[in-house]
Design an enzyme around this catalytic site. Structure first.
Site, short mmCIF file in Angstrom:
data_model
loop_
_atom_site.label_atom_id
_atom_site.label_comp_id
_atom_site.label_asym_id
_atom_site.label_seq_id
_atom_site.Cartn_x
_atom_site.Cartn_y
_atom_site.Cartn_z
N CYS A 1 13.80 47.27 -0.52
CA CYS A 1 12.71 46.32 -0.82
C CYS A 1 12.91 45.58 -2.13
CB CYS A 1 11.37 47.03 -0.84
SG CYS A 1 10.81 47.39 0.81
N1 CO8 Z 1 -3.43 54.72 14.50
C1 CO8 Z 1 -4.44 55.61 14.32
N2 CO8 Z 1 -4.35 56.66 13.49
C2 CO8 Z 1 -3.21 56.83 12.82
C3 CO8 Z 1 -2.11 55.96 12.97
C4 CO8 Z 1 -2.25 54.88 13.85
N3 CO8 Z 1 -1.27 53.99 14.03
N4 CO8 Z 1 -1.11 56.39 12.17
C5 CO8 Z 1 -1.54 57.49 11.54
N5 CO8 Z 1 -2.82 57.77 11.95
C6 CO8 Z 1 -3.64 58.88 11.53
C7 CO8 Z 1 -2.79 60.08 11.13
O1 CO8 Z 1 -2.51 60.88 12.26
C8 CO8 Z 1 -3.69 60.79 10.15
O2 CO8 Z 1 -4.66 61.54 10.86
P1 CO8 Z 1 -5.18 62.96 10.29
O3 CO8 Z 1 -5.87 62.62 8.99
O4 CO8 Z 1 -6.11 63.44 11.38
O5 CO8 Z 1 -3.96 63.79 10.09
C9 CO8 Z 1 -4.45 59.65 9.47
O6 CO8 Z 1 -4.36 58.52 10.35
C10 CO8 Z 1 -3.87 59.28 8.11
O7 CO8 Z 1 -2.43 59.12 8.25
P2 CO8 Z 1 -1.50 58.80 7.03
O8 CO8 Z 1 -1.75 59.78 5.95
O9 CO8 Z 1 -0.09 58.64 7.52
O10 CO8 Z 1 -2.04 57.35 6.66
P3 CO8 Z 1 -2.11 56.64 5.25
O11 CO8 Z 1 -3.50 56.44 4.89
O12 CO8 Z 1 -1.19 57.23 4.24
O13 CO8 Z 1 -1.50 55.19 5.64
C11 CO8 Z 1 0.56 53.98 5.41
C12 CO8 Z 1 -0.19 55.09 6.15
C13 CO8 Z 1 -0.12 52.66 5.73
C14 CO8 Z 1 1.98 53.98 5.92
C15 CO8 Z 1 0.52 54.20 3.89
O14 CO8 Z 1 0.87 55.53 3.57
C16 CO8 Z 1 1.46 53.28 3.12
O15 CO8 Z 1 1.47 52.09 3.27
N6 CO8 Z 1 2.24 53.84 2.19
C17 CO8 Z 1 3.16 53.08 1.35
C18 CO8 Z 1 4.36 52.80 2.13
C19 CO8 Z 1 5.33 51.90 1.42
O16 CO8 Z 1 5.05 51.16 0.53
N7 CO8 Z 1 6.53 51.97 1.86
C20 CO8 Z 1 7.51 51.13 1.36
C21 CO8 Z 1 8.51 51.09 2.40
S1 CO8 Z 1 9.26 49.59 2.58
C22 CO8 Z 1 10.77 49.60 1.73
O17 CO8 Z 1 11.00 50.16 0.73
C23 CO8 Z 1 11.84 48.86 2.41
C24 CO8 Z 1 12.75 49.82 3.07
C25 CO8 Z 1 13.72 49.04 3.88
C26 CO8 Z 1 13.02 48.41 5.05
C27 CO8 Z 1 13.96 48.25 6.16
C28 CO8 Z 1 13.32 47.52 7.33
C29 CO8 Z 1 12.75 48.42 8.39
#
Ligand code: CO8
Length: 399
Positions: free
Chosen positions: A181
């Protein structure tokens, strides 16, 4: 033979001369290629849930026996609430939304044809050159460095940047680089230093991000995260720049710290490890919560210490163009920097429309939301992501 003292003095004078010969550098143009198709959260969730239903039916026996976990449904409400993402642009929508495929479909191109990433790169670069007031019919007259900086290259070699350089008819030299990123900001620092020291007159930094190709669209935790796009920037000496939207680069700061929390194991060894390209670890995967918790304080501290080292404070910054991964992440970083939640004017949001476009995100924000600022206004472009890696630039509007 001159005494050693003399050699030291000559060295010091040469270094001083080099210092005084350094050029002021500006960002003088930006370009944006937007992928042709859009997928809304609702469309994405319908396709995902059809895939999950099919998977659960096909594996009903194993799921009932407890040897396989059923895939729960995804929800559009969760996606928008957890990430701020409403839709994303992709190169191929049909393949992604086909529950039997769940990945884009790209027709292979012969070696003689312009490759996909180069095609996106050329289009974004021409826009950036036009914005910089450059003649797009004679690019070699202006550009003598091309960096293709992105989180995935479609092949190891020849470099995508060299293909783009050839297709544009640019001069000088070109190379690829990948810092996930932070590829664009790290690429910008290389271009800025080259122009500053005179090893290039003007450079293009191009980020063709086809994130849809490395996303596990079958993984409910991340199937909504990414989109496809390409950005380009023109970097040149302040004394040659002509555009009406010019930004002097006051400083750059890069930092890395190893983490396995965002990882993709696909590589040229995969074939020898007898890996299936669809194996989960051959695609993007992350510990999203950990990334969130660890990267936000790092990014806020990175920006505030850079501003302090340049004699500024966050309160004096007119606009922050932050990496676009998650809305809550940017709100938290904004709050740490400013002491209040950053408004859309202070830290513009584009991830609602584009989703996470890896290294292109902060550049799209800059491209879309920089022209309205006044001469003298300060801004910060900052990326953060896998590595971990953080790259930031402090810029000042000069025209
Ligand atoms: N629909 C419904 N419910 C869901 C879904 C869904 N799609 N997904 C997860 N849930 C549920 C889970 O099961 C969980 O349920 P429970 O509490 O019962 O266990 C609940 O929702 C919460 O799940 P999470 O803890 O996973 O959810 P978060 O609140 O943490 O949100 C995010 C998930 C949005 C992914 C968040 O953690 C986030 O954005 N984090 C930061 C990520 C980030 O910045 N990453 C950077 C990566 S990009 C990068 O560096 C580039 C890499 C190279 C890219 C290459 C191209 C591919």
């Amino acid at each position: 033979m001159s005494p050693p003292g003399n050699a030291c003095a000559i060295f010091a004078v040469t270094q001083l001369k080099r210092l005084f010969d350094m050029h002021n550098v500006v960002i003088s143009g930006t370009g944006l290629w937007v992928a042709p198709e859009v997928i809304s959260n609702d469309e994405l969730v319908v396709a995902f849930n059809a895939y999950a239903k099919r998977f659960n039916e096909e594996n009903a026996t194993a799921i009932a026996a407890g040897t396989l976990a059923a895939i729960p449904e995804s929800s559009a409400e969760f996606i928008e609430k957890a990430s701020g993402i409403k839709r994303r642009y992709v190169v191929d929508k049909a393949g992604v939304l086909d529950p039997a495929r769940m990945r884009p479909h790209f027709a292979p191109r012969p070696d003689e044809a312009l490759s996909l990433q180069a095609e996106m790169g050329v289009a974004a670069a021409k826009q950036a050159l036009a914005a910089a007031g450059r003649n797009t019919d004679n690019i070699a007259a202006d550009i003598d460095m091309v960096i293709c900086a992105a989180s995935n290259m479609q092949r190891p070699y020849p470099a995508m940047a060299v293909e783009i350089q050839g297709a544009l008819g640019a001069g000088g030299y070109a190379f690829d680089m990948n810092v996930a990123c932070s590829s664009a900001t790290f690429g910008l620092e290389q271009a800025i230093n080259a122009v500053k020291t005179g090893s290039a007159r003007a450079a293009l930094v191009i980020s063709p991000e086809i994130c849809s190709a490395h996303l596990a669209w079958q993984d409910r935790d991340c199937h909504f995260i990414f989109g496809d796009v390409c950005t380009a920037l023109v970097i040149e000496r302040a004394d040659t720049a002509k555009s009406s939207n010019r930004w002097e680069v006051l400083g750059t700061k890069l930092a890395t710290s190893f983490s396995n929390n965002i990882r993709n194991n696909a590589g040229f060894l995969s074939r020898c490890e007898d890996r299936d390209p669809a194996d989960r670890d051959q695609l993007f995967r992350q510990e999203g919560r950990k990334v969130f918790k660890e990267v936000c304080p790092m990014a806020a501290e990175h920006i505030s210490s850079q501003l302090e080292s340049l004699g500024f404070s966050a309160a004096g910054v007119r606009r922050f163009w932050l990496h676009q991964a998650n809305l809550a992440m940017n709100q938290l970083i904004g709050k740490r920097l400013l002491g209040h939640e950053a408004s859309a004017d202070e830290a513009p949001v584009i991830l609602d429309e584009f989703a996470n476009t890896a290294s292109a995100g902060s550049i799209i924000a800059f491209h879309r939301h920089s022209e309205d600022l006044k001469a003298g206004d300060l801004g910060v472009i900052c990326s953060f992501g896998a590595g971990y890696s953080i790259g930031s630039l402090v810029v000042k509007k000069i025209a």
